[in-house]
Scaffold this motif. Structure first.
Motif, PDB file in Angstrom:
ATOM      1  N   ALA A  98      32.643  25.676 -13.039  1.00 55.15           N
ATOM      2  CA  ALA A  98      31.681  26.657 -13.552  1.00 55.15           C
ATOM      3  C   ALA A  98      31.424  27.754 -12.536  1.00 55.15           C
ATOM      4  O   ALA A  98      31.334  28.941 -12.884  1.00 55.15           O
ATOM      5  N   LEU A 143      24.133  26.067 -12.575  1.00 50.83           N
ATOM      6  CA  LEU A 143      25.547  25.935 -12.929  1.00 50.83           C
ATOM      7  C   LEU A 143      25.928  24.484 -13.169  1.00 50.83           C
ATOM      8  O   LEU A 143      26.941  24.206 -13.824  1.00 50.83           O
ATOM      9  N   ASP A 145      24.713  22.550 -15.124  1.00 52.05           N
ATOM     10  CA  ASP A 145      24.615  22.259 -16.557  1.00 52.05           C
ATOM     11  C   ASP A 145      25.305  23.304 -17.427  1.00 52.05           C
ATOM     12  O   ASP A 145      25.245  23.216 -18.649  1.00 52.05           O
ATOM     13  N   ARG A 146      25.950  24.280 -16.835  1.00 49.92           N
ATOM     14  CA  ARG A 146      26.473  25.408 -17.603  1.00 49.92           C
ATOM     15  C   ARG A 146      27.904  25.172 -18.068  1.00 49.92           C
ATOM     16  O   ARG A 146      28.754  24.712 -17.306  1.00 49.92           O
ATOM     17  N   ASP A 147      28.151  25.508 -19.333  1.00 48.42           N
ATOM     18  CA  ASP A 147      29.509  25.477 -19.909  1.00 48.42           C
ATOM     19  C   ASP A 147      30.229  24.169 -19.628  1.00 48.42           C
ATOM     20  O   ASP A 147      31.412  24.150 -19.266  1.00 48.42           O
TER      21      ASP A 147
END
Length: 198
Positions: A98, A143, A145-147
């Motif tokens: 990420a 980040l 938890d992102r994408d």
């Protein structure tokens, strides 16, 4: 412009012992570098490797001696039997992916996460540890938890790409001319290759 793919595992001690040298070598030669975290146990299974715990005692004993020597050579602290190893490498790998997707250099982040495992006895499968590593390297801690689906897909693809490219361990460096270098102790060879000396 030369390019280097760096296949690695966040729970690999030899990835940790690379320190910041892969990024430094890339900068020295005007090369780009893509960090490709992968599931090292799956790579072993696909390419004939054996997990450390399943190796003959002679190989296990040598590995411990070698790690201590390589740490002294690299000038880095190392606990050869860290408190949280083996651990689930996926969460830290997803965070690195990420972060890299933001377009930033993640060499420092790779080192921070591997250092957390191999020198600081922190569990790199835990979100709070990963967030702290992200923050220490100037990344948004969110980040972690992102994408996550995108990162999970990339993580799986990295394994497939590694097998197709000829990698079988970590860290494994492959240039855009298909020159392959396995291990932290081959970084000097990578540097010399990019210099046109070998």
């Amino acid at each position: 412009m030369p390019h280097i793919d760096c296949y690695f595992a966040t729970m690999s001690p030899y990835t940790y012992l690379c320190g910041l040298r892969p990024a430094e070598i890339a900068r020295k030669h005007g090369a780009t570098i893509t960090y490709k975290p992968l599931d090292i146990m799956a790579l072993f299974a696909r390419t004939g490797g054996v997990p450390p715990k399943d190796r003959h005692p002679n190989r296990q004993a040598y590995r411990l001696q070698d790690l201590e020597r390589r740490a002294r050579v690299a000038g880095l602290p190392l606990n050869v039997k860290p408190a949280f190893w083996p651990t689930n490498p996926a969460p830290s790998s997803f965070a690195i992916i990420a972060a890299q997707n933001t377009g930033a250099d993640v060499g420092g982040l790779v080192h921070a996460i591997t250092r957390a495992c191999w020198a600081e006895d922190r569990d790199i499968s835990q979100d709070d540890v990963i967030r702290a590593c992200l923050e220490s390297e100037g990344f948004d801690p969110a980040l972690v938890d992102r994408d996550m689906m995108t990162s999970a897909d990339t993580y799986a693809q990295n394994l497939e790409h590694a097998v197709l490219a000829g990698a079988f361990g970590a860290p494994f460096f492959i240039t855009d001319t298909d020159a392959r270098f396995w291990g932290e102790d081959r970084l000097t060879d990578l540097d010399m290759h990019l210099s046109g000396k070998i």
